[in-house]
Every structure is written in structure tokens, then in C-alpha cells.
Design a protein around this motif. Sequence first.
Motif, PDB file in Angstrom:
ATOM      1  N   UNK A 198      11.582   9.559  15.938  1.00 52.78           N
ATOM      2  CA  UNK A 198      11.413  10.469  14.814  1.00 52.78           C
ATOM      3  C   UNK A 198      10.229  10.168  13.917  1.00 52.78           C
ATOM      4  N   UNK A 199       9.222   9.473  14.453  1.00 52.94           N
ATOM      5  CA  UNK A 199       8.057   9.096  13.658  1.00 52.94           C
ATOM      6  C   UNK A 199       6.864   9.943  14.096  1.00 52.94           C
ATOM      7  N   UNK A 200       6.354  10.763  13.192  1.00 53.97           N
ATOM      8  CA  UNK A 200       5.251  11.671  13.518  1.00 53.97           C
ATOM      9  C   UNK A 200       3.902  11.161  13.034  1.00 53.97           C
ATOM     10  N   UNK A 201       3.898  10.318  11.991  1.00 49.06           N
ATOM     11  CA  UNK A 201       2.639   9.815  11.449  1.00 49.06           C
ATOM     12  C   UNK A 201       2.839   8.420  10.871  1.00 49.06           C
ATOM     13  N   UNK A 202       1.753   7.642  10.838  1.00 51.33           N
ATOM     14  CA  UNK A 202       1.842   6.257  10.378  1.00 51.33           C
ATOM     15  C   UNK A 202       0.674   5.927   9.448  1.00 51.33           C
ATOM     16  N   UNK A 203       0.775   4.769   8.797  1.00 48.54           N
ATOM     17  CA  UNK A 203      -0.211   4.369   7.797  1.00 48.54           C
ATOM     18  C   UNK A 203      -1.257   3.396   8.326  1.00 48.54           C
ATOM     19  N   UNK A 204      -1.151   3.033   9.608  1.00 44.40           N
ATOM     20  CA  UNK A 204      -2.149   2.154  10.196  1.00 44.40           C
ATOM     21  C   UNK A 204      -1.759   1.736  11.605  1.00 44.40           C
ATOM     22  N   UNK A 205      -2.765   1.535  12.447  1.00 41.88           N
ATOM     23  CA  UNK A 205      -2.552   1.093  13.830  1.00 41.88           C
ATOM     24  C   UNK A 205      -3.539  -0.024  14.137  1.00 41.88           C
TER      25      UNK A 205
END
Length: 304
Positions: free
Chosen positions: A89-96
Motif C-alpha cells: 500500500x505504499x505509492x510514494x516515498x521520501x528517499x531511496x
Amino acid sequence: MSHISVLLHETVDALLADRNTGIYIDGTFGRGGHTRLLLSKLDEKACVYAFDKDPQALAVGAELEQQDSRFKIIHASFAEMQKELNLRGIASVDGVMADLGVSSPQLDQAERGFSFMHDGPLDMRMDNSQGITAAQWLVDIEEEKLANYIFQYGEERYSRRIAKAIKHAGYIETTGQLAEIVKVAHPKWEKNKHAATRTFQGIRIAINKELEDIEIFLPQAVDILKPNARLAVISFHSLEDRLIKQFIQKESTLAEDTGWGLPQKQEDTRRLKKIARIRASDVEVKANPRSRSAWLRVAEKIEK
């Protein structure tokens, strides 16, 4: 030799850019050095998801899960990142972030079969719970294809004669046997390098689909980044670094108008802006010689 995380503080500091919360991805958990430092800088609401194919790395990740509820380990290649995050359920993140290539424990453990420095079964699989070993792969592959892999991925100029010698040898059981076959077949190698260095690299990259996974991973990473979020990737050889450099260049450059006639309005397709390209310091290289060839490239998602 225990694993020492390369460009540790530089990577985490560049990734966070003064933030202390959010959802972050470590595409290559390894022994968790970058992830642990990242977690130490994040608040209690933050979350870090890490990926790895190596069962030993997964075991370390499982222990960290028990110690820190903000952390989750996923048994998959970072090439499957978007699919695995969607399932959660994760569509976007704050860093990779990602630390590419083979880790020190993989190189130093003879039974993993990555290095000619420690004679062991010729394996080379990053995920040794599935797939075929390097020994069997060398039996199955055609000589011409093997030569191409050694040339392209190992950048070995004598790939043809080395591939011929390998195929002529039949089943090769250990890393030491393979190294000796290459050494005998190789007419001239670089000073201070083993004759088999480039051949081992070429075979390892091919078996683990390392460059293919990077090419799949990079666009996914940009897709899931929030505006102003960052991508930080460490590479260890020219093939990896070239892929990252070219990708960031493409994603951060306004496409040229190649049409004829009157000027046309261009659509701005840029998704990234370059932030930094960082090498390991002299102090780090002295403490950890494996950091000598490392490059960290950092880019930021453009807000539109």
C-alpha cells in the motif's frame, strides 16, 4: 573482514537533506550499515523498507525488525521494488538509496564462491537459495555468449581465448580452479591485479543480472519519489557508474528539439536535478581500501 559501509554518512546525509521523518527505501540492505544510521536520524513515525536477495542479509534484517518496529526487510531484488511496495500500500516515498555490487561478507566467505582469494565452491549467486551456480552456468552457456559477457561485463580484452579455455575445461568445481584456468589462458594482465579479476566480475554480473536490475530499478525509484525527495546510489565500477550517470543525465536534461521548420513548444520531461557526485575521502580509503573505487551520485525529484 567484517563489512564496512562505504560513504556511510555522506549517503545518509545527502538522502535526508535535513529531514527527520518519512518513508525511506534501502534497495540493498547488505549488513544494514546505511539503514541503521538512517534509522538513528529518523523520528518514531518514520519507516524504512529494505530489499535484499542474500539469505544471510535477510537474517540480519530479521533481527533488526525485532529491534526496531520502524524497519521492514523484504526478500526481493530492488528491481521488484515498486511491485513489493504496492503490495504494502505504499505509492510514494521520501528517499531511496542503494549500495550496488557485491558485499564484503560475500567476497570473504569461501563458500559463497565469489572470489578467487578464497578457494571454495564456484557459486557466485547473491541469492543462493535459488537458481543455478556459476559452475553449472558455465557448463550450460555457449562459448560465444560467455566470451561476450566476459568482454562486456568484465571489460576483458582477452575474453575469446579465456572463454575457450573455460569451455574446454569442462565442469569447474571451485573458484581456485577457475582462477587458474584463466591465469593460464591470459597472455598479459594488469599490474597489481589477478589475471582472473575481470573474468570473475563479468561472470558474476551476468549470473546475478546486476546491470539489468539497475536499469529496471532506477526508473522505478524516480516514479515513487515524492517531489523534492532524493535518490542516492553508490557504485563500485565503471559499468554501474555509467548507467547511473546516463540515467540522471537523461532525467535532468531538457530534450532538444530535433524537428524542422518553425520552433515548437517543448514539453519539459525532466524529473530530476543533479545534487552531488561524491568520492570516498582519503581517510576512508585508508581505513577501507574497497571504498577506493566507490562513487556516490545524488539526485532530487523535481517538483512540478
